[in-house]
Each structure stands twice: as structure tokens, then as C-alpha cells.
Design an enzyme around this catalytic site. Structure first.
Site, mmCIF file in Angstrom:
data_model
loop_
_atom_site.group_PDB
_atom_site.id
_atom_site.type_symbol
_atom_site.label_atom_id
_atom_site.label_comp_id
_atom_site.label_asym_id
_atom_site.label_seq_id
_atom_site.Cartn_x
_atom_site.Cartn_y
_atom_site.Cartn_z
ATOM 1 N N ASP A 1 0.865 -1.177 0.000
ATOM 2 C CA ASP A 1 0.000 0.000 0.000
ATOM 3 C C ASP A 1 0.905 1.231 0.000
ATOM 4 O OD1 ASP A 1 -2.386 1.560 0.487
ATOM 5 O OD2 ASP A 1 -3.196 -0.230 1.464
ATOM 6 N N ASP B 1 -3.132 4.678 -2.400
ATOM 7 C CA ASP B 1 -4.196 5.244 -1.580
ATOM 8 C C ASP B 1 -4.714 6.551 -2.189
ATOM 9 O OD1 ASP B 1 -5.473 4.895 1.162
ATOM 10 O OD2 ASP B 1 -4.690 6.925 1.416
ATOM 11 N N GLU C 1 -6.658 3.470 -5.786
ATOM 12 C CA GLU C 1 -7.935 3.637 -5.074
ATOM 13 C C GLU C 1 -8.573 4.926 -5.568
ATOM 14 O OE1 GLU C 1 -9.907 4.101 -0.644
ATOM 15 O OE2 GLU C 1 -8.071 5.155 -1.137
ATOM 16 N N HIS D 1 -11.185 -2.936 3.474
ATOM 17 C CA HIS D 1 -11.139 -2.563 4.893
ATOM 18 C C HIS D 1 -11.935 -1.312 5.225
ATOM 19 C CE1 HIS D 1 -8.244 -0.195 2.791
ATOM 20 N NE2 HIS D 1 -8.086 0.580 3.836
ATOM 21 N N ASP D 2 -12.473 -0.646 4.207
ATOM 22 C CA ASP D 2 -13.283 0.560 4.439
ATOM 23 C C ASP D 2 -14.773 0.308 4.255
ATOM 24 O OD1 ASP D 2 -10.985 2.161 4.801
ATOM 25 O OD2 ASP D 2 -10.804 2.489 2.637
HETATM 26 C C1 NOJ Z 1 -8.229 5.223 2.074
HETATM 27 C C2 NOJ Z 1 -7.917 4.062 2.947
HETATM 28 O O1 NOJ Z 1 -8.416 2.900 2.343
HETATM 29 C C3 NOJ Z 1 -8.527 4.333 4.289
HETATM 30 O O2 NOJ Z 1 -8.500 3.219 5.125
HETATM 31 C C4 NOJ Z 1 -7.800 5.494 4.895
HETATM 32 O O3 NOJ Z 1 -8.408 5.840 6.129
HETATM 33 C C5 NOJ Z 1 -7.830 6.698 3.963
HETATM 34 N N1 NOJ Z 1 -7.554 6.366 2.596
HETATM 35 C C6 NOJ Z 1 -6.802 7.702 4.372
HETATM 36 O O4 NOJ Z 1 -5.529 7.206 4.045
#
Ligand code: NOJ
Length: 541
Positions: free
Chosen positions: A103, A205, A268, A330-331
């Protein structure tokens, strides 16, 4: 024997598996997963049948956002191990033909990163311009109306130097200034550091947020905002996201990757398809190999919506763009919690038979669900900042359920997040040899996908479903084909049976059913799908 036409790269044929390192396997008894733990589970991943692991951040970090606040891009957090542990993990993974994706968090650092400590120390520090500093508005308030994803203003006042700095996430995550060539050079060097160590690629990210409007104009209000939506959505990100200059940055990153052999990046990006497609770049100036396609995560789970979305995505993909699909991360809430266990099996079949690279999320292969987190065990800063609105991400980050022992084989002590109530029944050991388990389904799907190139690199053709009412309303069907080898995938999104007519499609043999019970049977004329059943049919030539 694998029938593998040449010409496709590993990240096109392969399946990516996301590991949230804190929650995969603890090897040293501190209740938090680590690199040695992951290493000890590589054989499980090989047996499962995936091709690449993506590790959420493992770098030194104060953990304000669980590693997405990086304090040193070129080292490993002691919680997870050492650089030597990392090298050993990469070597072991590569020996097993598994790729390793890291990541990369380029938009922001931790406020404890030495660069930021210098930057905030004085207005004339050489690193001042590495971050985004602005004078207060005339009333002393923030420079503009931009909002943080985690609630409140995106600006934090720093009394030492009398200016505000920008943070699109926590105030502990100051945004880097990617317009500064020194920042660009330093961050591209970070990529090279890991590429030289042998990593196969990066998940980048918040790629679409990396560059902001040079004039810092106010964002317009969002008339569609409703309570329950994420707090930053009160305004439209017209000036703080997806700015044209971001593409030069992504292209720069790509050039670094292209100076190595077969490395890749997945970005992402939460944007509508017409905007998302720009992140593939052009053939002359390519950008991300895979701009994440989050449609299956975000859309209502019905056959019609999904069919239209696949069609739109396929139609908009540029000729040089390779598709990809995701069910969770994970989000986001876990797929089994979103659509229920029966449909989660249909979703697995969809993910692993659509055209494009699939990304799986650890634990989905055993049907792990969101785990309710008691208030005194909440860890996620998003939930702490905006409590009770349902934004917390701890429920989808709980420890992997390996077996029925105390702490689920994840750790010898109480883990950092609670285990699911049902882990004694729902775990890898219980499902490994259960012929109808979710894990058996995933393994069978991955085995079939690996042995049948039509399912990974074949063409995709949507099928207009004919049959009874349920079939027409709730069945999604498509054909994958390579070199005359054709598979029909038919997925029943309804919880009652459907009958499809196959007269225009042909006859075939069931290669796999989500119910794992009628492989090998012949279908001709009509296809009866049971409630929540998906099938893959090898069509007769
Ligand atoms: C996206 C990530 O997937 C998330 O978990 C994170 O909190 C935010 N970006 C900030 O880096």
C-alpha cells in the site's frame, strides 16, 4: 493441464487478495497481526488459489489511522516486524509464485513524519512547501470550506507559524504538496526503494485526491446531501479532488514502474465511470494499470442494476484498459453482511467470472461478517470522530477466523479487535474439508478460473435472459470465451427458483454450482436455477 494463451500479464490473469495485516495472523502474542504471521499462512493462500497479496500499510506510524498515517515510508513498523522479516516474506511468497503488492500512501504523511515536523517548524523551513500551508481567511477562520473525510474542516490551524495546513483525512494526516518537484522526487524514490526490494506493485491510496486546485477555490454545496452520508459529502469536491494535473503525477509513477519488469499499480479511486476511465491514461502516457472499480461494493444488489453497470463499464473502458472488480475492502461493510450469506456465494461466483482482475478481501472466503464493536472497544478514528452514524470500519477489520480455539488461531491473547461471536463454527479449519462450505466454493472457483483461460482472459458477452418472470427479472447471465472455449455464467439474485431458456445459447455441462452439488450434469433446453444459485456451464462447441 493449464491452457494458458500467452500475452497476458500476471496482474491480468491473477487474483489479488487483500490482507489487513493487523488482523491476519499474530505470531508474537501481542494481539496484533504481523509479517511473520502472514508468512506462516502463505501455504493457506496457495491452497486457496490466489495469485497476489496486497498488504495494507506496514510502515512506521503512530497509528492514528492504523498505518494510513506513515511516519517513515522506507521501513517496517516494529509491531509488524523488521525489514528482514519483510524480505523473508517476499522471498517466501515469490518461491510460491505469489506476488506482493504494498500500500503506497502518497497523498498525506503522518504529522510525526520528519518532513512535516520540519515543515511546521517555521515558515522559511526548506520543507515548508512540502505540505499545503495557507493563511487564515480574513475572519481568522480556515482558508476555504473544504471538509475532511473524517468530519470537520480539512484545515488545522498551527499557532507556531500562524497558518493553516490541509488534511483531507485526520489532522494527524497532513496532505503533501504534490505540486512541489522535491516532493515528487522523494516519493518516486520511495517507490524505487520497494521495487528494488522486489515488490511487484502498489495499491495507491486515494489516487484521485493527490492534487488540489492551485487557487484553493471554495467547493460548492451538495444539494443531494442527507444525514447518514459521509460528512465531507455536504460539499461537492469540485476543487479538492480529481483535478486535471493529477494525471501527470500518476503518469510519473507509472514511468517508474515501467522502468522495472512487470510491476503494476492499482489506484484507489472513488469516481463515476466516465471520470474513472481517465486514470488508465492514454497509450502514449499510460497511468494506473487498474483504477479500482468499486461498483459492486457501492451499488444495490440486484441483477438489473449490476447488468447495466457491467455493460456501462465494458463500454467505457479504453481499448488499452484492463477491467477489474472488487466486493469489499477494509473501508466497506463485508459482502456477507451486505447481501446475506446465500447471495454472498452468488457474489463470489460473479467476482471470479467477470472479465477483469478480481480483488478479494481476507475472510470473505469463509463468509466473515461485520462484527458489532462494543463502544469501549472502538478503534477506528472515523467512528470516534463521528460516533454512531455508522461510518466505523472496525466491524470489517476483525481477526481472521482460522479455527475454533481460543482467539480463533489468530493469536494467543485477546486480539486488538473482538472476534466474531460465531468464530467457533465459522472458521478455516471447519470449512476446509466441508464439501459445501463457502471456503470450498472459493477454492473451486479459483481452481476453475486458473484452469480455464476463458474465465480470466476470455471475452465477455452479456446474455439477454429468456425464461420465466424470475429469470427475466433476477438472473444475470453472460458468456466468457477464448479460442472457441465458451462458458455460460448464470446467477440467480432472487431467493426463489428461476427457469431460463437455453435454446438460443446451446447446451452444456455444469462445471460448478454455488450449491456445490451438481457439477458434471448436462443441461439442454431449459436451465433450472434454485433460489440464490449461480452456475458456470461449459458450453458444448
Ligand atoms: C483510504 C484508505 O483505504 C482508508 O483506510 C484510509 O483511512 C484513507 N484512505 C486515508 O488514508
Amino acid at each position: 493441464m493449464t491452457k494458458q494463451p500467452a500475452g497476458h500479464l500476471w496482474w491480468q490473469r491473477g487474483v489479488i487478495y487483500q490482507i489487513y495485516p493487523r488482523s491476519f495472523q499474530d505470531s508474537n502474542g501481542d494481539g496484533v497481526g504481523d509479517l511473520r504471521g502472514i508468512r506462516s499462512r502463505l501455504d493457506y493462500l496457495v491452497d486457496l488459489g490466489i495469485d497476489a497479496i496486497w498488504l495494507s500499510p506496514i510502515f512506521p506510524s503512530p497509528m492514528a489511522d492504523f498505518g494510513y498515517d506513515v511516519a517513515d515510508y522506507c521501513d517496517i513498523h516494529p509491531l509488524f516486524g523488521t525489514l528482514a522479516d519483510f524480505d523473508a516474506l517476499v522471498a517466501d511468497a515469490h518461491r510460491r509464485n505469489l506476488k506482493v503488492i504494498l500500500d503506497f500512501v502518497p497523498n498525506h504523511t503522518s504529522d510525526q513524519h520528519p518532513w512535516f515536523i520540519e515543515s511546521r517548524s517555521s515558515r522559511d523551513n526548506p520543507k515548508r512547501d512540502w505540505y499545503i500551508w495557507r493563511d487564515p481567511a480574513p475572519d481568522g477562520g480556515p482558508p476555504n470550506n473544504w471538509l475532511s473525510y473524517f468530519g470537520g474542516s480539512a484545515w488545522e490551524y498551527d499557532a507556531t507559524t500562524g497558518q493553516y495546513y490541509l488534511h483531507l483525512f485526520l489532522k494527524e494526516q497532513p496532505d503533501l504538496n504534490w505540486r512541489n518537484p522535491q516532493v515528487q522526487a522523494a516519493m518516486l524514490d520511495v517507490m524505487r526503494f520497494w521495487l528494488d526490494r522486489g515488490v511487484d506493485g502498489f495499491r495507491v491510496d486515494v489516487m484521485w485526491l493527490m492534487i488540489k486546485d492551485a487557487q484553493f477555490r471554495d467547493n460548492p454545496p451538495n444539494p443531494a446531501w442527507k444525514p447518514g452520508m459521509m460528512p465531507h459529502m455536504r460539499i461537492l469536491e469540485a476543487w479538492s479532488a480529481d483535478q486535471p494535473e493529477v494525471h501527470q503525477i500518476v503518469a510519473m509513477m507509472r514511468r517508474v514502474l515501467d522502468s522495472y519488469d512487470e510491476r503494476m499499480m492499482v489506484g484507489e479511486i472513488y469516481l463515476p465511470y466516465d471520470r474513472l476511465m481517465h486514470y488508465y491514461g492514454t497509450p502514449e502516457s499510460p497511468e494506473a494499470h487498474l483504477p479500482f472499480n468499486f461498483a459492486l461494493v457501492l451499488l444495490p444488489w440486484d441483477a438489473h442494476t449490476i447488468a447495466q453497470t457491467i455493460a456501462a463499464y465494458e463500454a467505457l473502458l479504453p481499448p488499452h484498459g484492463w477491467p477489474n472488480w472488487v466486493l469489499g475492502n477494509h473501508d466497506q461493510p463485508r459482502i456477507a453482511s451486505r447481501v446475506g450469506e446465500a447471495q454472498a456465494r452468488v457474489a463470489a461466483m460473479l467476482l471470479l467470472t467477470l472479465r477483469g482482475t478480481p480483488t478479494m478481501y481476507y475472510g470473505d472466503e469463509i463468509g466473515m461478517r461485520n462484527v458489532p464493536i462494543p463502544p469501549d472497544r472502538v478503534q477506528d478514528p472515523f467512528e470516534k470522530n463521528v460516533p454512531g452514524e455508522g461510518h466505523g470500519r472496525d466491524p470489517q477489520r476483525t481477526p481472521m477466523q482460522w479455527d475454533a480455539s481460543e482467539y480463533a488461531g489468530f493469536s494467543k491473547v485477546q486480539p486488538w479487535l473482538p472476534l466474531a461471536d460465531d468464530y467457533r463454527q465459522r472458521n478455516v479449519a471447519a470449512q476446509r474439508n466441508a464439501p459445501h462450505s463457502m471456503l470450498s466454493l472459493y477454492r473451486r472457483l479459483l481452481t476453475l478460473r486458473r484452469s480455464e483461460p476463458a474465465l480470466s482472459i476470455g471475452s465477455y458477452q452479456a446474455i439477454a435472459v429468456e425464461g420465466d418472470d424470475t429469470a427475466r427479472q433476477s438472473v444475470l447471465a453472460f458468456v466468457r470465451e477464448v479460442n472457441g472455449c465458451r462458458f455460460l455464467v448464470a446467477l440467480n439474485f432472487a431467493s426463489h427458483p428461476a427457469r431460463l431458456s437455453l435454446t438460443t445459447i446451446g447446451e452444456g455441462t455444469i462445471a460448478l454450482s454455488t450449491h456445490l452439488d451438481r457439477g458434471g450434469s448436462t443441461v439442454q433446453g431449459d436451465l433450472e436455477l434454485r433460489a440464490d444459485e449461480g452456475v458456470i456451464i461449459a458450453l458444448a462447441p
